[in-house]
Design an enzyme around this catalytic site. Sequence first.
Site, short mmCIF file in Angstrom:
data_model
loop_
_atom_site.label_atom_id
_atom_site.label_comp_id
_atom_site.label_asym_id
_atom_site.label_seq_id
_atom_site.Cartn_x
_atom_site.Cartn_y
_atom_site.Cartn_z
N ARG A 188 -27.91 -16.21 28.68
CA ARG A 188 -28.70 -15.08 28.26
C ARG A 188 -29.88 -15.04 28.71
O ARG A 188 -30.11 -16.16 28.79
CB ARG A 188 -29.02 -15.07 26.65
CG ARG A 188 -27.23 -15.18 26.45
CD ARG A 188 -27.09 -15.24 24.60
NE ARG A 188 -25.88 -15.49 24.30
CZ ARG A 188 -25.48 -16.56 24.04
NH1 ARG A 188 -25.88 -17.12 24.00
NH2 ARG A 188 -23.98 -16.11 23.71
N LYS A 201 -27.86 -19.10 20.54
CA LYS A 201 -27.75 -18.27 19.22
C LYS A 201 -26.56 -18.79 17.70
O LYS A 201 -26.22 -19.71 17.55
CB LYS A 201 -26.89 -17.35 19.55
CG LYS A 201 -26.47 -16.08 20.12
CD LYS A 201 -26.04 -14.18 20.02
CE LYS A 201 -25.82 -13.46 20.83
NZ LYS A 201 -25.12 -12.50 20.57
N HIS A 238 -28.08 -8.46 31.69
CA HIS A 238 -26.99 -9.75 31.20
C HIS A 238 -26.43 -8.88 32.39
O HIS A 238 -25.10 -9.89 31.97
CB HIS A 238 -26.45 -8.90 29.81
CG HIS A 238 -25.93 -9.26 28.53
ND1 HIS A 238 -26.00 -10.51 28.28
CD2 HIS A 238 -24.97 -8.87 28.04
CE1 HIS A 238 -25.23 -10.93 27.81
NE2 HIS A 238 -24.61 -10.32 27.50
N ARG A 265 -25.34 -12.08 33.82
CA ARG A 265 -24.11 -13.28 33.02
C ARG A 265 -23.43 -13.18 33.13
O ARG A 265 -21.81 -13.69 33.18
CB ARG A 265 -24.79 -13.37 31.95
CG ARG A 265 -24.24 -14.29 30.32
CD ARG A 265 -24.63 -14.58 29.38
NE ARG A 265 -23.83 -13.94 28.09
CZ ARG A 265 -23.70 -15.55 27.39
NH1 ARG A 265 -24.39 -16.71 27.91
NH2 ARG A 265 -23.44 -15.59 26.48
N HIS A 267 -20.41 -19.37 23.60
CA HIS A 267 -19.51 -17.91 23.10
C HIS A 267 -18.62 -18.30 21.49
O HIS A 267 -17.85 -19.52 21.76
CB HIS A 267 -18.48 -17.34 23.96
CG HIS A 267 -17.94 -16.33 24.56
ND1 HIS A 267 -18.11 -15.83 25.49
CD2 HIS A 267 -20.17 -15.62 24.61
CE1 HIS A 267 -18.43 -15.00 25.99
NE2 HIS A 267 -19.21 -14.26 25.42
N TYR A 305 -12.99 -10.93 29.16
CA TYR A 305 -13.41 -11.24 30.83
C TYR A 305 -11.98 -11.38 31.45
O TYR A 305 -11.87 -11.00 32.61
CB TYR A 305 -14.14 -12.84 31.78
CG TYR A 305 -15.59 -12.59 31.14
CD1 TYR A 305 -16.62 -11.58 31.61
CD2 TYR A 305 -16.08 -13.89 29.72
CE1 TYR A 305 -17.60 -11.49 30.79
CE2 TYR A 305 -17.24 -13.32 28.78
CZ TYR A 305 -18.46 -12.29 29.72
OH TYR A 305 -19.41 -12.36 29.18
#
Length: 308
Positions: free
Chosen positions: A162, A185, A253, A256, A279, A288
Amino acid sequence: MTLLISPAARDALENWLASARALKGAAENTITAYRADVLEFIVFLTAHHAEPQGLKPLARVTTPDMRAFMAHLRGQGAAPRSMARKLSAVKSFYRWLAEREGFEPTAVIMARAPKFQKKLPRPLDESAARAMIETVEMQSADSWIGARDAAVVTLLYGCGLRISEALGLRGRDWPMGESLRITGKGGKERIVPVLPLARDAVGIYLQLCPFEPEPEAPIFRGARGGALNPRLIQKVTEKARLQLGLPATATPHAMRHSFATHLLAAGGDLRAIQELLGHASLSTTQAYTAVDEVHLMKVYEATHPKAG
């Protein structure tokens, strides 16, 4: 807004947010969004019932109350995705509150969020991703700034970082080995491989950078030596996008997303890609798969002799 709710309700909200921060490692941006969404719900109930919403009134929320709240959001012009997010925050708060206060939160938990079509990531193809990196480097008259911007974008594409993770790298992270320990995150750590291309790009930038790398200082510096503002990377990629004639979805983004999609297309394992991207849920990574299916269908339709 906080003046329109009871002290007991306000305290319950803050205690829930504190638990989300401590137990789930929620990021501050997430905490801010949670607070705003649940406050909006409590303020709505206050106006809807024309009385302060303490803990007992909150425990008596009904299905018609929830329908009225969703109608209120629609009337405010909230998009389905935004409505779903707000309802999710309210449900999380109610699960926590019901467990503490001993009431049944069925009316809230069973409330249905509006359906919306999830936006799929829009990756760049490999040649466009390479062209983006090369073009980004040529946007600045200062060679070290061009090298800096190219290094950041290379990390997004080459390591799946990110933008906040790339700009969060410190002097102590250099020299880079074959992998990097990234804090993503919610404070979650993961190990990502570093391709020689990405390592070389950072090395070239550091050779040209007029500021010495310091262990606790950011690797990527602004023109005056401070931390690099992510908006500058967004601007330089936007400029490169326009020069290359790429769509508006070609953002930092998207680099990524491209990393993940190209790994998947090359036969990468979905769970391994989930780990590399950081994730929390496999369902996020599974987006994806849909992207790859779309790409494959386009190739099929364009090349198969019987297609069309």
